[in-house]
Every structure is written in structure tokens, then in C-alpha cells.
Design an enzyme around this catalytic site. Structure first.
Site, short mmCIF file in Angstrom:
data_model
loop_
_atom_site.label_atom_id
_atom_site.label_comp_id
_atom_site.label_asym_id
_atom_site.label_seq_id
_atom_site.Cartn_x
_atom_site.Cartn_y
_atom_site.Cartn_z
N PRO A 193 0.82 -1.23 -0.07
CA PRO A 193 -0.08 0.11 -0.16
C PRO A 193 0.91 1.31 -0.13
O PRO A 193 1.92 1.31 0.91
CB PRO A 193 -0.70 -0.32 1.37
CG PRO A 193 -0.07 -1.08 2.11
CD PRO A 193 0.76 -2.05 1.40
N ALA A 244 0.42 5.82 -0.56
CA ALA A 244 -0.57 6.97 -0.47
C ALA A 244 -0.75 7.58 -1.76
O ALA A 244 0.50 7.37 -2.81
CB ALA A 244 0.03 8.02 0.66
N SER A 298 -3.88 2.55 1.49
CA SER A 298 -3.34 3.54 2.56
C SER A 298 -4.48 4.16 3.29
O SER A 298 -5.37 4.54 2.74
CB SER A 298 -2.16 4.39 1.96
OG SER A 298 -1.90 5.30 2.92
N TYR A 355 -2.39 4.29 9.67
CA TYR A 355 -1.59 5.30 10.61
C TYR A 355 -2.32 5.43 11.68
O TYR A 355 -3.32 5.66 11.96
CB TYR A 355 -1.23 6.53 9.75
CG TYR A 355 -0.46 6.24 8.52
CD1 TYR A 355 1.05 5.82 8.88
CD2 TYR A 355 -0.64 6.75 7.05
CE1 TYR A 355 1.75 5.83 7.71
CE2 TYR A 355 0.13 6.60 6.35
CZ TYR A 355 1.29 6.27 6.36
OH TYR A 355 2.26 6.16 5.30
N THR A 386 1.30 0.69 10.23
CA THR A 386 2.78 1.33 9.82
C THR A 386 3.25 1.85 11.16
O THR A 386 2.88 2.71 11.81
CB THR A 386 2.75 2.22 8.83
OG1 THR A 386 1.95 1.80 7.55
CG2 THR A 386 3.99 3.02 8.69
N LYS A 412 4.19 -2.99 10.00
CA LYS A 412 4.85 -2.67 8.96
C LYS A 412 5.99 -1.53 9.40
O LYS A 412 5.60 -0.46 9.82
CB LYS A 412 4.17 -2.19 7.83
CG LYS A 412 4.98 -1.83 6.43
CD LYS A 412 4.00 -1.21 5.31
CE LYS A 412 4.75 -0.84 4.04
NZ LYS A 412 5.73 0.35 4.48
N HIS A 468 10.56 1.80 4.86
CA HIS A 468 9.70 2.66 4.11
C HIS A 468 10.26 3.27 2.91
O HIS A 468 10.29 4.41 2.38
CB HIS A 468 9.37 4.03 5.16
CG HIS A 468 7.81 4.44 4.79
ND1 HIS A 468 6.87 3.99 5.87
CD2 HIS A 468 7.19 5.26 4.09
CE1 HIS A 468 5.78 4.63 5.47
NE2 HIS A 468 5.92 5.26 4.30
N ARG A 483 12.52 6.25 2.94
CA ARG A 483 11.76 7.74 3.04
C ARG A 483 11.71 8.23 4.55
O ARG A 483 11.12 9.33 4.58
CB ARG A 483 10.34 7.52 2.31
CG ARG A 483 10.17 7.39 0.95
CD ARG A 483 9.02 6.62 0.26
NE ARG A 483 8.06 7.95 0.18
CZ ARG A 483 7.94 8.68 -0.68
NH1 ARG A 483 8.94 8.65 -1.65
NH2 ARG A 483 6.91 9.43 -0.75
N GLY A 511 13.31 -1.84 -1.95
CA GLY A 511 14.30 -2.06 -2.61
C GLY A 511 14.14 -3.24 -3.81
O GLY A 511 14.99 -3.34 -4.66
#
Length: 382
Positions: A80, A82, A109, A132, A158, A254, A278, A281, A311
Site C-alpha cells: 500500500p 499513498a 493506505s 496510521y 505502519t 510494517k 519505508h 523515505r 528495494g
């Protein structure tokens, strides 16, 4: 360059860059600080070599896996992410349709641009919800209940984003929701008029998971401010344990990266963990998930489903992760660039190429099924 000319991750990236305004491309493409972790996530696979076995009589290949109770026809799923309708006007609906065609899982998300219920009505393949944790506990409970009512199978909390990463590319362009762009950023939109035409001629952009609960219209609430002002940095293991009990189903964390945290996830009743930074990020300088995979599998792999993302660009990356004990792998940019390049057709091409790579590489490895992949067919360079 056209879609049929795309044969790998980098081809899709180039086509996406041609079609997206600069600020939006850089939102997908960028990472935190110096972006060293972003690069390291993929480089980590290069220090590990596959050792194939020959004459194994591989007539048929079974690449299916079962992870968190979900049967997937291939061992990679669409993690997922955003804001997908900024990249292509069909957004999550395009990704869900492509994932369903290939028999794999997709995710929506909390910052998704299509509602959980709408996607579930149209597609029946396994769906996870990237959640979140907000300061407003009532909001958390309401959003979880909405997910349960929509028929979402896997809750994916997350845990590595209690504050926003320092994504300097976004700071330079002024990327935010709603748009509050710098002059340079606005000029980039003018260079890609077709994106703007698609944006204004299709369904109005929205964040339906939040729209009923959060006023997103007052001022320039950037993505960084959303993380900083609305999410709860004081979230604890006790908070998550309560969520696991309330959800009462497949529950995944996650962003786990340490053995200690993996063990605690087991202790509070989680059914899965995703090793993830992430996509580079959040915390630049953090370790690559692939480099952490073996020790976490050794510690908890017999008690919880261990997954990894960040990755993954090639079928060989998938096989290396599975050989170390991952039950499946997730990918974000690997389908976001294709989505931006060509919508559902792009995601289908990316998944098709990935499936072909995994099948071909398993044949070359002498493996008939994912269960035959193990550490005997890996060697790490020092």
C-alpha cells in the site's frame, strides 16, 4: 518510449518521469535526507549470490505462497502507498484490478485516494489496509471499523512513521496536499499539460479514508505536517496490543527492523511483520531490510509470518528474500512507476514481467516450488 519498450524497473521509471510533472515524480522517486538508505535497499541484494542446482527436472513451477492466511499466486504483492490518483487518475482501482488478474494482494493506505469499500466491491483478491495511528483514539477505532465492514483481510499498521521523514525533494518543489507549489514546481506542471487535463477531467481528488474524520481543506497541510501534527509519536506497544485485540484477525506491523521488536510483535499476537524502512523515505542511514532478514527469521520465523519490502526490483531479489525465509515480499515503486506511466496496463505489464522473471529464475535455480528455496542456494560475499 512506449509501454511495450519497458522491460524492467528502470524503463518504467524513465517513462513515468516523462509523463509526470516534476514535483509528483519526485514525490515517488525521492527519499529522506541524502537518500543513501534508498540506494542501499537495492544494493544489499548485490552482496548475495544465488547458487543454482541443475538437472532438477523442473517441468512445472509453483510460485504460490500463503502469507497471513492469504493464498497468493505469486510471492510479491503491491504494497500500500499513498496518493495514487495523483500518479494516474484510476489510482488504487487500477492497481487492485491488475493485482487481481495476477492473483496477488494489494493494499490501500490511510492516505489512499479510493475508499476501502469501493475497492472491495469491485475486486475480491486479498486486501491489506496500511493504517496510521492518530492522536485521536476515536478516529483510530472508527477507521478500523470501516476497514472491517469493507471486508479488508489484513490490517497493516505502519510503525516507522510517527513523524515525517525529511524528504528534501518535496521541500524544494513545495509538494503538498492541497498543492502549494513553488514557482519552479508550477513551471514543471506547465511542461506536462496532459497530466493536468486528466486531473481536472476525472473524479475530484479526495482522501476518502480521512475525509469523514479530518478537515484536510484548511491551508496547505503538507504530507510532512500530516505526519507531524496528526499522528501520535507517543504510540506504544500497549496501544498496538489493544488494536490487535480489537481487530481480531490478521494483523501485521510494517516497519519492524530489530529482533527485539519482532519478538514483541509475536508476544502481542501479531500474525505478520514487514521488515521495511519505508523505501528509504523515513530514517536515512537505517539498515536495509534484506540485511536484517536472516537474523529476524531465525528469531521468530517459526512463530510469525516474516515479510520484507524496500528495494525489490527484480525476480532474483524476490528469490533471495524467499531463500532467507521471507514468506513473501512487497513492492511499492516497482508498480508505482508503471501506474504513472500507463495506469492499469502499466501495472499489469510490471506484474507480468516480474512473474516471468520469478518463474524463469526458479527454473534456472532448479526449484519446482517456493518451498524448495533455502539458504543452501545462497552465498554472501565478504
Amino acid at each position: 518510449m512506449r509501454l511495450k519498450d519497458c522491460h524492467n524497473f528502470h524503463d518504467f521509471r524513465r517513462l513515468a518521469e516523462k509523463r509526470l510533472p516534476g514535483p509528483i515524480f519526485n514525490y515517488i522517486d525521492g527519499a529522506a535526507d541524502d537518500e543513501t538508505t534508498y540506494q542501499r535497499n537495492t544494493d544489499a541484494f548485490d552482496g548475495c549470490d544465488l547458487v543454482p542446482n541443475v538437472l532438477a527436472g523442473v517441468k512445472d513451477v509453483d510460485m504460490s505462497v500463503t502469507v497471513m492466511g492469504q493464498k497468493l499466486a505469486m510471492p510479491i504483492y503491491c504494497s500500500p502507498t499513498a496518493l495514487q490518483r495523483l500518479f494516474h487518475h484510476d489510482g488504487e482501482l487500477a492497481v487492485a484490478a491488475a493485482a487481481e488478474k495476477f492473483g496477488t494482494m494489494f493494499g490501500v493506505s490511510s492516505l489512499g485516494t479510493v475508499s476501502l469499500a469501493e475497492v472491495r466491491k469491485k475486486h475480491s483478491n486479498p486486501q491489506c489496509y496500511q493504517f496510521y495511528f492518530h492522536k485521536d483514539r476515536g478516529l483510530n477505532k472508527a477507521m478500523m471499523q470501516s476497514a472491517k465492514e469493507a471486508g479488508v483481510e489484513v490490517m497493516m499498521l505502519t510503525v516507522d512513521s510517527i513523524t515525517g521523514g525529511n524528504r528534501e525533494r518535496d521541500l524544494r518543489t513545495g509538494f503538498s496536499i492541497p498543492f502549494r507549489l513553488s514557482l519552479k514546481g508550477m513551471a514543471q506542471f506547465a511542461l506536462k499539460p496532459m497530466w493536468g487535463i486528466n486531473y481536472v477531467t476525472h473524479e475530484k481528488f479526495a482522501l476518502p479514508q480521512l475525509d469523514d474524520h479530518v478537515d484536510m481543506s484548511a491551508g496547505a497541510l503538507s504530507i510532512g505536517r500530516y505526519f507531524t501534527e496528526m499522528l501520535d509519536p507517543s504510540m506504544t506497544w500497549d496501544d498496538v496490543a489493544k488494536m490487535v485485540q480489537e481487530w481480531d484477525g490478521q494483523f501485521c506491523l510494517k516497519g519492524v527492523m530489530s529482533v527485539a521488536d519482532a519478538k514483541r510483535a509475536v508476544d502481542i499476537g501479531c500474525t505478520g511483520i514487514v521488515l521495511s524502512n519505508h523505501g528509504g523515505r523515513q530514517l536515512d542511514g537505517s539498515r536495509a531490510p534484506f540485511d536484517q532478514l536472516a537474523e529476524i527469521v531465525d528469531a521468530v520465523g517459526d512463530r510469525i509470518d516474516v515479510i520484507m519490502d524496500s528495494g525489490v526490483q527484480r525476480g532474483t531479489h524476490v528469490l533471495k528474500a524467499l531463500s532467507l525465509g521471507a514468506k513473501a515480499v512487497g513492492g511499492g515503486r516497482f508498480y508505482l512507476y508503471p501506474l504513472a506511466a500507463a495506469g492499469q496496463a502499466g501495472v499489469e505489464r510490471a506484474l507480468g514481467l516480474m512473474r516471468s522473471e520469478i518463474e524463469r529464475d526458479m527454473r534456472l535455480m532448479g526449484c519446482k516450488s517456493v518451498s524448495e528455496l533455502n539458504r543452501d542456494n545462497l552465498r554472501f560475499r565478504t
